[in-house]
Design a protein around this motif. Structure first.
Motif, PDB file in Angstrom:
ATOM      1  N   ASP A 178      76.989   8.799   3.893  1.00  0.00           N
ATOM      2  CA  ASP A 178      76.256   8.340   5.190  1.00  0.00           C
ATOM      3  C   ASP A 178      76.564   6.854   6.394  1.00  0.00           C
ATOM      4  N   ARG A 191      71.422  12.025  -1.736  1.00  0.00           N
ATOM      5  CA  ARG A 191      70.719  12.518  -0.047  1.00  0.00           C
ATOM      6  C   ARG A 191      69.945  13.089  -0.312  1.00  0.00           C
ATOM      7  N   LYS A 246      69.659   6.833   2.102  1.00  0.00           N
ATOM      8  CA  LYS A 246      71.045   6.626   2.823  1.00  0.00           C
ATOM      9  C   LYS A 246      72.278   5.733   1.140  1.00  0.00           C
TER      10      LYS A 246
END
Length: 458
Positions: free
Chosen positions: A249, A222, A227
């Motif tokens: 995610d 992150r 992602k």
């Protein structure tokens, strides 16, 4: 094909009911151009050729570059066994005899092992299709890499040497971050942390020993501005919550997990969920209509379509007919059209295969049956089988064993007749004893001895 659609889902935005599609075509990509798994995993030109065909045929909203969880272990010094139609498997472990932690000087670089092959494919695909489809870089998760280094002894360590487990998996988490750096620099949009063995330990053990290493990896990804996906195989139903608490995610699960129940949990954490078209019964052995219907049934089973991605449950088998994967893509991208194509269609399944269940009571020895997805390709299955083979010299006078594989039609029918819902599962004398849990050697020897003595009234 729409990278934008997939990225909207990974950003947890509303897509007005449109769903993205990711074909996890690892060595299967080689089939499209007539290459073996080893050829495409050791030759960048052949890998790129096959990835171009995956993109052309399967119209992916996202696609992986390679699906090989042994790249890291090979760099660290583990020996691999190569196969034509599967990724390689780890056959030697650095620390199976004595506990150890690799030196940080062993962290990967752009020149390590087969990484140059992967990076070349990533850069080419990024340039050619990176604007149209999201590209996935898959790395081996901390638990699976630790088990590659330690072997089946790792599962004994979880209970008996927890401090060592934390040390080893923390090293593996740092290793994963270095791999992520390399793949991010090559242009990957999503880093998938693939760890099939998470399903083989308890949620309590995960929270106590593995939460921090995994969370560190997702926090790092992150921070790097890309992602992430937490990719698990097997019956991870009880681990969904603790996986969510590491805050990826997205999460990817296979057919062992009830998508409807899992999505209730992932929605609470606002995490996208990906899965879980059955790999063998549908994709490998089904018809085009089976695949269309299976995808539509999956979509229809889930009320809340936000944070949802449709994909195969794991790495697709090499011999999946390409037309079946095309059918899946059609069902995701053009569901209304496909509904009319399969109106009133129903599948015959595997009901016509006759299976005889052994007479366990009459056998002189204890009978161990190992029901696996694929002991060469599925890491959890590999270590389930090794839990028996590693101690077989000690139990061979008391027990026999057999391995069933879920890509063989007769073994699929046998699995169904035994009433098994989750793989891998170890049955002993017809009883499901270890369901998606790998026993340590002492525990298994004790279990076999107890059953053998009971047979012979000792």
């Amino acid at each position: 094909m729409s990278k934008e659609l997939l990225m909207k889902v990974l950003n947890h935005e509303d897509t007005n009911g449109q769903l993205p599609w990711i074909p996890f075509a690892g060595v299967h990509a080689g089939k499209l151009k007539g290459y073996t798994g080893k050829e495409i995993l050791t030759d960048s030109a052949k890998l790129i050729e096959c990835l171009r065909e995956v993109y052309r045929l399967y119209q992916p909203d996202g696609m992986p570059i390679v699906f090989d969880l042994q790249i890291e272990a090979e760099i660290l010094g583990c020996e691999l066994l190569w196969a034509d139609y599967n990724p390689p498997s780890v056959v030697s472990h650095l620390f199976d005899k004595e506990k150890g932690i690799p030196c940080k000087c062993k962290f990967p670089t752009a020149e390590s092992g087969r990484i140059p092959i992967v990076l070349e494919a990533m850069r080419v695909m990024k340039e050619e299709v990176g604007d149209q489809t999201a590209l996935y870089g898959l790395i081996c998760g901390p638990l699976t890499l630790a088990s590659h280094l330690r072997g089946s002894e790792f599962f004994k360590d979880v209970n008996k040497n927890p401090d060592y487990v934390v040390q080893l998996t923390s090293f593996c988490a740092e290793y994963a971050q270095k791999m992520a750096d390399l793949y991010i620099e090559a242009g990957m949009d999503v880093i998938a942390v693939v760890d099939p063995l998470v399903s083989q330990i308890s949620p309590k053990s995960f929270s106590k020993l593995l939460h921090e290493p995994f969370k560190a990896v997702f926090d790092y990804i992150r921070m790097k501005g890309v992602k992430s996906s937490f990719f698990v195989c097997g019956n991870a139903s009880y681990q969904i919550k603790v996986m969510c608490e590491t805050y990826p995610d997205s999460m990817a699960v296979d057919e062992n997990v009830d998508m409807v129940a899992a999505k209730v949990i992932t929605d609470q954490y606002n995490i996208a969920l990906s899965g879980n078209i059955p790999l063998t019964t549908t994709m490998l052995f089904g018809t085009q209509q089976d695949n269309m219907k299976g995808v539509l049934d999956l979509i229809d089973s889930i009320d809340n379509k936000k944070n949802l991605i449709i994909s195969p449950g794991c790495d697709m088998p090499y011999d999946v007919p390409p037309e079946n994967t095309v059918a899946c893509a059609m069902a995701v991208h053009r569901p209304d059209e496909v509904r009319s194509m399969i109106a009133n269609y129903s599948s015959s399944g595997f009901d016509d295969i006759e299976i005889t269940i052994p007479d366990y009571a009459s056998r002189d020895k204890v009978y161990i049956e190992l029901f696996t997805l694929d002991p060469e390709q599925c890491a959890a299955c590999t270590y389930m089988v090794k839990s028996v083979t590693d101690i077989y010299d000690e139990i061979k006078d008391m027990a026999d064993y057999v391995v069933y594989k879920y890509f063989i039609k007769e073994d699929i029918a046998r699995t169904a007749k035994m009433g098994l819902k989750n793989l891998p599962t170890m049955c002993i004398d017809g009883e499901s004893v270890y369901i998606s849990i790998i026993p340590d050697s002492d525990e298994l020897i004790t279990e076999v001895t107890k059953r053998y003595n009971k047979k012979h009234d000792k």
